[in-house]
Design a protein around this motif. Sequence first.
Motif, mmCIF file in Angstrom:
data_model
loop_
_atom_site.group_PDB
_atom_site.id
_atom_site.type_symbol
_atom_site.label_atom_id
_atom_site.label_comp_id
_atom_site.label_asym_id
_atom_site.label_seq_id
_atom_site.Cartn_x
_atom_site.Cartn_y
_atom_site.Cartn_z
ATOM 1 N N VAL A 172 28.963 32.495 35.603
ATOM 2 C CA VAL A 172 29.819 33.279 36.484
ATOM 3 C C VAL A 172 29.155 33.329 37.855
ATOM 4 O O VAL A 172 27.972 33.655 37.963
ATOM 5 C CB VAL A 172 29.998 34.718 35.944
ATOM 6 N N ILE A 173 29.925 32.975 38.884
ATOM 7 C CA ILE A 173 29.413 33.119 40.250
ATOM 8 C C ILE A 173 30.444 33.867 41.094
ATOM 9 O O ILE A 173 31.607 33.998 40.702
ATOM 10 C CB ILE A 173 29.084 31.745 40.922
ATOM 11 N N THR A 174 29.983 34.355 42.223
ATOM 12 C CA THR A 174 30.882 34.934 43.227
ATOM 13 C C THR A 174 30.709 34.085 44.497
ATOM 14 O O THR A 174 29.814 33.230 44.538
ATOM 15 C CB THR A 174 30.521 36.404 43.536
ATOM 16 N N PRO A 175 31.507 34.328 45.521
ATOM 17 C CA PRO A 175 31.346 33.519 46.729
ATOM 18 C C PRO A 175 30.021 33.750 47.479
ATOM 19 O O PRO A 175 29.705 33.022 48.421
ATOM 20 C CB PRO A 175 32.529 33.952 47.609
ATOM 21 N N GLU A 176 29.248 34.723 47.082
ATOM 22 C CA GLU A 176 27.988 34.982 47.799
ATOM 23 C C GLU A 176 26.999 33.840 47.591
ATOM 24 O O GLU A 176 26.776 33.421 46.450
ATOM 25 C CB GLU A 176 27.354 36.271 47.291
ATOM 26 N N LEU A 201 32.328 26.844 34.637
ATOM 27 C CA LEU A 201 32.159 27.754 35.764
ATOM 28 C C LEU A 201 33.365 28.662 35.959
ATOM 29 O O LEU A 201 34.505 28.193 35.982
ATOM 30 C CB LEU A 201 31.930 26.946 37.046
ATOM 31 N N ILE A 202 33.103 29.955 36.102
ATOM 32 C CA ILE A 202 34.144 30.911 36.512
ATOM 33 C C ILE A 202 33.722 31.489 37.859
ATOM 34 O O ILE A 202 32.592 31.963 38.011
ATOM 35 C CB ILE A 202 34.307 32.046 35.481
ATOM 36 N N VAL A 203 34.631 31.431 38.820
ATOM 37 C CA VAL A 203 34.329 32.013 40.131
ATOM 38 C C VAL A 203 35.027 33.372 40.198
ATOM 39 O O VAL A 203 36.255 33.463 40.139
ATOM 40 C CB VAL A 203 34.790 31.091 41.284
ATOM 41 N N ASN A 204 34.226 34.401 40.307
ATOM 42 C CA ASN A 204 34.761 35.771 40.278
ATOM 43 C C ASN A 204 34.813 36.363 41.688
ATOM 44 O O ASN A 204 34.095 35.916 42.581
ATOM 45 C CB ASN A 204 33.873 36.642 39.378
#
Length: 294
Positions: A172-176, A201-204
Amino acid sequence: MKPTDSLKNVIHLSERDKRTQTAHSEPGVDQKTRVISVASGKGGVGKTNIVANIGYSFSKLGKKVLIFDADLGLGNMDILLGLAPKHNFSHAMTGEKKIEDIVMTGPAGMKIIPAASGIQELTELSENQQIWVLHELERFASQFDLFIFDTGAGISNNVIYFSAVAQEVILVITPEPTSITDAYALMKILHYRHDINEFNLIVNMVKSQKDALDIFRQLNLVVKRFLNINLNYSGYVLIDEKITKCVRMQKIVSELYPESCSTICFNAITRQFTDSSLINPHASKSRHFNWKKF
Ligand SMILES: Nc1ncnc2c1ncn2[C@@H]1O[C@H](COP(=O)(O)OP(=O)(O)OP(=O)(O)O)[C@@H](O)[C@H]1O
Ligand SMILES: [Mg+2]
């Protein structure tokens, strides 16, 4: 007896179980059980929310779901779901309880193995303890269709271990940028130390599907070039204030707001995983934990 008083007993217990294990055939969960680890590197990116909501979504499809709060010393899946467990995994580790006795039932009937909170000894399990935990989980998990590990933040031995033994890893990643570099670091460790060549990959917490795809493509280019890893795009979750609201209410958004933008994303991720029945090629060969790696 407090869990902390008796944790050292686990080491003794584990030695015994390790001997038993080597004397017997290789253990394994039932062929039908799919074992997925959810990890991130960086903390606070939404792993626990994603595990809870995807677990719920799979349960609604009639699948038998087991969630293991693998953030063993600082777990909070129970808090998120508004459960109040009397016992947790630390009691199973000391032998006071069996997993059957600590497992809780959450929304849509999904089962949760709660973790302790504030027991530092559990944040870095010894090798013997890890083997004991895996044996216990394998014994219990075979009755489920889907077994999800909600791992903790960072790149501790526990995070690496639970990801390495799972059949599939969701990152899990975020745009940061910090989230992206931490996920890269985690993939690097799992690739070089444990020969894992495929990740999902999941973009949260994105504003749009386009943002999520852009981030996926950028990261995919880097991992292909420098790590020779396959990265599968498993979906995205829009930033949704209802999630924060639900966290405060100790409810999950998919249950309380089935029409919310994030619930729609969680359902799409679940569909993606059901369609690609086997994302990880290792899993098609064996539905066992990747036990041989250790
Ligand atoms: N899509 C989203 N939109 C808005 N807020 C979100 C979203 N996903 C997660 N959050 C918020 O982020 C916070 C952290 O989420 P969560 O606890 O699931 O992260 P985590 O990765 O499990 O953290 P840790 O690494 O500490 O275990 C939550 O309080 C939640 O409100
Ligand atoms: Mg968490």
